[in-house]
Enzyme design. Structure first.
Site, mmCIF file in Angstrom:
data_model
loop_
_atom_site.group_PDB
_atom_site.id
_atom_site.type_symbol
_atom_site.label_atom_id
_atom_site.label_comp_id
_atom_site.label_asym_id
_atom_site.label_seq_id
_atom_site.Cartn_x
_atom_site.Cartn_y
_atom_site.Cartn_z
ATOM 1 N N HIS A 246 28.918 37.488 51.949
ATOM 2 C CA HIS A 246 30.013 38.203 51.356
ATOM 3 C C HIS A 246 29.958 38.964 52.271
ATOM 4 O O HIS A 246 31.611 40.169 52.614
ATOM 5 C CB HIS A 246 31.017 37.966 50.176
HETATM 6 C C1 UD1 Z 1 32.948 43.669 45.750
HETATM 7 C C2 UD1 Z 1 32.351 44.572 45.894
HETATM 8 C C3 UD1 Z 1 30.377 43.515 46.091
HETATM 9 C C4 UD1 Z 1 30.524 42.413 45.215
HETATM 10 C C5 UD1 Z 1 31.220 41.114 45.862
HETATM 11 C C6 UD1 Z 1 30.884 40.532 44.793
HETATM 12 C C7 UD1 Z 1 33.517 46.883 46.699
HETATM 13 C C8 UD1 Z 1 32.782 47.865 47.360
HETATM 14 N N1 UD1 Z 1 32.687 45.263 47.294
HETATM 15 O O1 UD1 Z 1 33.068 43.258 47.362
HETATM 16 O O2 UD1 Z 1 29.839 44.600 45.859
HETATM 17 O O3 UD1 Z 1 29.104 42.569 46.477
HETATM 18 O O4 UD1 Z 1 32.662 42.041 45.452
HETATM 19 O O5 UD1 Z 1 31.972 39.394 45.506
HETATM 20 O O6 UD1 Z 1 33.298 46.891 45.419
HETATM 21 N N2 UD1 Z 1 39.673 38.105 47.022
HETATM 22 C C9 UD1 Z 1 40.406 37.232 46.815
HETATM 23 N N3 UD1 Z 1 40.530 36.521 45.755
HETATM 24 C C10 UD1 Z 1 39.351 37.617 44.830
HETATM 25 C C11 UD1 Z 1 39.092 38.679 44.686
HETATM 26 C C12 UD1 Z 1 39.031 39.609 46.270
HETATM 27 O O7 UD1 Z 1 40.755 36.519 47.537
HETATM 28 O O8 UD1 Z 1 39.484 37.587 43.377
HETATM 29 C C13 UD1 Z 1 39.306 38.919 48.259
HETATM 30 C C14 UD1 Z 1 40.839 39.622 49.401
HETATM 31 O O9 UD1 Z 1 40.735 39.316 50.614
HETATM 32 C C15 UD1 Z 1 39.644 40.596 48.899
HETATM 33 C C16 UD1 Z 1 38.077 40.753 49.825
HETATM 34 O O10 UD1 Z 1 38.042 39.013 48.967
HETATM 35 O O11 UD1 Z 1 40.754 42.174 49.721
HETATM 36 C C17 UD1 Z 1 37.637 41.914 48.785
HETATM 37 O O12 UD1 Z 1 38.000 41.796 48.141
HETATM 38 P P1 UD1 Z 1 36.764 43.148 46.893
HETATM 39 O O13 UD1 Z 1 37.181 43.565 45.498
HETATM 40 O O14 UD1 Z 1 37.146 44.113 48.197
HETATM 41 O O15 UD1 Z 1 35.291 43.556 47.518
HETATM 42 P P2 UD1 Z 1 34.176 42.167 47.895
HETATM 43 O O16 UD1 Z 1 34.135 42.018 49.022
HETATM 44 O O17 UD1 Z 1 34.971 41.143 46.796
#
Ligand code: UD1
Length: 424
Positions: A246
């Site tokens: 991821h």
């Molecule tokens: C975040 C953390 C990362 C961790 C990861 C675990 C930061 C900088 N990154 O990354 O360290 O390893 O979580 O999962 O805080 N999304 C959904 N549903 C959700 C959450 C996210 O669809 O419930 C999608 C959205 O499109 C979002 C993308 O995932 O834009 C990324 O989510 P985000 O929380 O920004 O970062 P992660 O890649 O999940």
């Protein structure tokens, strides 16, 4: 005369890897209060009883059922007292939104202490707010405790590295999981008096829930339990690999992602590769047209072996899993391939060979112990490391203080520091 004093704590969670790190601390607070309330319970200074009132704040960084609520249920975490509902956004937008909403909570609650865990955007956002808040004319603010302090990948392209550095430099109490953390903090000039080596609360969760995880029906539902046995291929269960990817640096660029998938093709033609895919990764697969590497078939029912010609050579993508199902799958895998930080630690504790699809790790103890190998992101590197790990005998030297009691140690320090602060 005996008196009771109440200290208010705010514990913040936001994203998936926070939940298993915070759960043992929340449970330890509950246990502490029960002991404290007992007729001959533990007493603080001057014969007073200390009660800890914990306010659980969820920023809403992760919000899908599978990324959040499921973990609360699996880990017995109580419903958050406050939900900030921030959702997704760019780093700046997400961090800023958390800060704005969290400031209101801090001013309303005026806690004695803030607990933040890990290295996600929620961690750094809440730390920044607490470090500049002022509850009165004397500039009173909460103590800030960072759980999982001191880890460094020395790669500032990782958003988490920035979050770790900023959080550590603003925190008052730094709780460290492994020896490298102590060295890193010392090298950055953080005074020893703020730093405590306590072990790993993520491992507290793993040990507390391992028995329950073993009862998960996930092996059966994915058709991986062979003849009903759940103890590795030697006893007839299907030999499989478990994959997670991821990290933006691995999945946000088509070339890099393609290269990683090509590095896994050989493995997926030899055994099932189960891939619970993060929402970010699922989006990239569709955007980059990489669907041909995956089968989305859930596999056979009733424990039949399912590495059929139809799915052979393809990675079996499934929806993100809850904590217990994922622990069960990890515990029975022949090899785990990942770019996650926490999974490197969990496989170390379980003695499962792990291949990390990154050039560096902020958790060097996992490599020293021998369960984890850094593969880089090249095809050849991934193929070679996977082969090596499949042939390796699982090492099982659990790192110091990864014993299931880290949250208790953290709570001892916290109670002591709160009492010290009150006595000034
Ligand atoms: C975040 C953390 C990362 C961790 C990861 C675990 C930061 C900088 N990154 O990354 O360290 O390893 O979580 O999962 O805080 N999304 C959904 N549903 C959700 C959450 C996210 O669809 O419930 C999608 C959205 O499109 C979002 C993308 O995932 O834009 C990324 O989510 P985000 O929380 O920004 O970062 P992660 O890649 O999940």
């Amino acid at each position: 005369m005996e008196s009771t004093k109440t200290a208010k704590i705010i514990t913040v969670v936001g994203a998936r890897p926070n939940f298993m790190k915070a759960a043992p601390i929340i449970a330890a607070i509950r246990a502490y209060n029960e002991r404290s309330a007992a007729p001959h319970g533990s007493k603080g200074s001057e014969n007073s009883r200390l009660i800890l009132q914990n306010v659980l704040v969820h920023t809403g960084q992760h919000y899908d059922e599978a990324m959040s609520d499921r973990f609360f249920a699996d880990l017995n975490i109580p419903k958050p007292d406050v939900h900030l509902g921030v959702g997704s956004g760019s780093h700046a937008a997400q961090t800023a939104e958390i800060m704005k909403r969290f400031e209101e909570v801090l001013l309303r609650e005026r806690p004695d202490l803030l607990i933040v865990v890990g290295d996600v955007n929620s961690t750094v956002a809440c730390t920044l707010v607490a470090s500049k808040i002022s509850f009165d004319a004397n500039g009173t603010r909460p103590l800030i405790a960072h759980v999982e302090a001191g880890l460094r990948s020395f790669d500032r392209c990782m958003p988490e590295e920035i979050n770790r550095i900023v959080t550590d430099h603003l925190a008052d109490l730094l709780f460290v999981t492994e020896e490298s953390g102590l060295q890193n903090l010392r090298q950055e000039g953080i005074p020893d008096r703020k730093v405590y080596f306590v072990g790993n609360t993520m491992i507290d969760s793993l040990l507390a829930f391992k028995h329950k995880a073993d009862l998960s029906p996930i092996l059966d539902s994915l058709g991986l339990s062979g003849n009903g046995s759940r103890h590795g291929s030697a006893n007839g269960a299907t030999r499989y690999a478990l994959l997670t990817l991821h990290r933006p640096s691995n999945v946000d660029q088509r070339e890099t992602f393609l290269n990683i998938l090509e590095g896994l093709e050989e493995l997926s033609s030899r055994c099932p590769v189960i891939f619970p895919a993060h929402p970010r990764t699922q989006k990239r697969i569709a955007e980059f047209g990489l669907e041909r590497f995956f089968s989305t078939a859930n596999g056979g029912q009733g424990g039949e072996k399912t590495h059929s010609a139809e799915v052979s050579g393809r990675i079996r993508m499934v929806e993100p899993l809850g904590y217990l199902d994922f622990m069960c799958l990890m515990g029975h895998a022949a090899v785990v391939i990942t770019d996650s930080g926490g999974i490197q630690e969990e496989t170390t504790c379980l003695g499962i060979p792990c291949v990390t699809v990154r050039k560096n790790t902020e958790r060097p103890i996992t490599v020293q112990v021998g369960t984890n190998v850094l593969a880089g992101t090249s095809k050849e590197g991934i193929r070679h490391a996977t082969q090596q790990q499949l042939e390796s005998k699982p090492a099982r030297a659990v790192p110091e203080a990864w014993d299931g009691r880290s949250a208790e140690r953290i709570l001892d320090v916290i109670c002591c520091e709160i009492e010290k602060r009150w006595s000034v």
